[in-house]
Design an enzyme around this catalytic site. Structure first.
Site, mmCIF file in Angstrom:
data_model
loop_
_atom_site.group_PDB
_atom_site.id
_atom_site.type_symbol
_atom_site.label_atom_id
_atom_site.label_comp_id
_atom_site.label_asym_id
_atom_site.label_seq_id
_atom_site.Cartn_x
_atom_site.Cartn_y
_atom_site.Cartn_z
ATOM 1 N N ASP A 228 1.522 -10.726 13.015
ATOM 2 C CA ASP A 228 1.707 -11.209 11.975
ATOM 3 C C ASP A 228 2.184 -12.373 11.025
ATOM 4 O O ASP A 228 3.313 -12.653 11.772
ATOM 5 C CB ASP A 228 2.880 -9.971 11.443
ATOM 6 C CG ASP A 228 3.263 -9.929 10.195
ATOM 7 O OD1 ASP A 228 3.154 -10.540 9.664
ATOM 8 O OD2 ASP A 228 3.288 -8.707 9.151
ATOM 9 N N ASP B 69 5.016 -12.759 9.722
ATOM 10 C CA ASP B 69 6.092 -12.736 10.465
ATOM 11 C C ASP B 69 6.280 -14.371 11.521
ATOM 12 O O ASP B 69 7.725 -15.071 11.787
ATOM 13 C CB ASP B 69 6.618 -11.641 11.633
ATOM 14 C CG ASP B 69 6.628 -10.253 10.768
ATOM 15 O OD1 ASP B 69 7.812 -10.302 9.860
ATOM 16 O OD2 ASP B 69 7.009 -9.363 11.244
ATOM 17 N N ARG C 216 0.979 -0.688 0.183
ATOM 18 C CA ARG C 216 0.268 -0.029 0.752
ATOM 19 C C ARG C 216 0.986 1.432 -0.240
ATOM 20 O O ARG C 216 2.010 1.193 0.753
ATOM 21 C CB ARG C 216 -0.979 0.593 1.168
ATOM 22 C CG ARG C 216 -2.144 1.021 0.708
ATOM 23 C CD ARG C 216 -3.387 0.594 2.183
ATOM 24 N NE ARG C 216 -3.696 -0.799 1.581
ATOM 25 C CZ ARG C 216 -4.861 -0.628 0.309
ATOM 26 N NH1 ARG C 216 -5.374 0.894 0.564
ATOM 27 N NH2 ARG C 216 -5.503 -1.514 -0.152
HETATM 28 N N1 URA Z 1 -2.624 -9.582 8.317
HETATM 29 C C1 URA Z 1 -1.028 -9.928 9.853
HETATM 30 O O1 URA Z 1 -0.388 -10.605 9.434
HETATM 31 N N2 URA Z 1 -2.025 -9.948 10.527
HETATM 32 C C2 URA Z 1 -2.719 -8.813 11.256
HETATM 33 O O2 URA Z 1 -3.790 -8.878 12.457
HETATM 34 C C3 URA Z 1 -3.640 -8.471 9.829
HETATM 35 C C4 URA Z 1 -3.344 -8.715 8.746
#
Ligand code: URA
Length: 216
Positions: free
Chosen positions: A201, A204, A105
């Site tokens: 995430d 990650d 984005r």
């Molecule tokens: N993407 C992710 O990896 N975690 C979230 O909570 C939202 C989007």
């Protein structure tokens, strides 16, 4: 296939998801659990594949046995966390082709900018199953679906692990033709676009990196 949200809250999915949500779950276990859940979500997302029959011989007699009608498929990973769902899906349908779409984005315009796109040429003839573990605001998923349609796809399904209400609403608005399969419906997105309660995430946690920010 009806164009709606399918909540696949099988006990095995719920149990594995609880293990994934816990912050101390290590990357190797997180990856294994995501692959296992992708088998269960993929099983449901392919439940209505069309069938035909083939004449075969068992050791005892002949029969007309059911086989898949041979509709071609393409699994589409939304980079990068979508890759965590691919290996399980490929175990279910080894002959499927794979597409990748990468978007970020633009912080100024807030427009989704494509940085990678690769797909088989004959998308119009394939059932396309687009995967991303987290359907948060839905902006990236919606832009990815638009791009995949531009490339020719007409028959599309979307699989995620967790969905937030905003993501569901935005996808339904922008792509009412695309059914959504999710393992859970979470409460909301926070101001940074993370799903709450969520699991953090996904990219990650899957790859053992820690960028601290997310794109969706
Ligand atoms: N993407 C992710 O990896 N975690 C979230 O909570 C939202 C989007």
């Amino acid at each position: 296939m009806t164009h709606k949200v399918h909540l696949i809250d099988h006990p095995l999915i719920q149990h594995k998801l609880t293990l994934m949500r816990q912050k101390n779950t290590a990357a190797a276990e997180f990856r294994r659990l995501l692959r296992e859940i992708s088998l269960l979500l993929g099983y449901e997302a392919t439940r209505d594949l069309s069938m035909t029959t083939k004449e075969i011989s068992t050791p005892l007699e002949h029969m007309d046995a059911p086989i898949l009608a041979g509709k071609k498929m393409c699994f589409f990973s939304i980079l990068r966390a979508g890759d965590g769902l691919l290996s399980g899906l490929l175990e279910l349908v080894p002959s499927a082709r794979i597409g990748h779409v990468g978007l970020y984005r633009d912080p100024k315009t807030l427009e989704a900018v494509e940085y990678y796109f690769k797909a088989p040429a004959d998308l119009a003839n394939r059932l396309c199953i687009v995967v991303d573990p987290m359907l948060a605001t839905g902006h990236s998923a919606s832009a990815a679906l638009t791009r995949i349609k531009q490339a020719g796809a007409v028959n599309i399904r979307f699989i995620c692990l967790l969905a937030a209400p905003d993501g569901i609403a935005n996808l339904k608005e922008d792509h009412p033709d695309v059914p959504i399969f999710t393992g859970a419906l979470d409460r909301e997105c926070n101001e940074k676009g993370y799903i709450l309660p969520g699991l953090g995430d996904a990219g990650d946690r899957l790859f053992g990196t820690r960028s601290g920010t997310i794109k969706d």
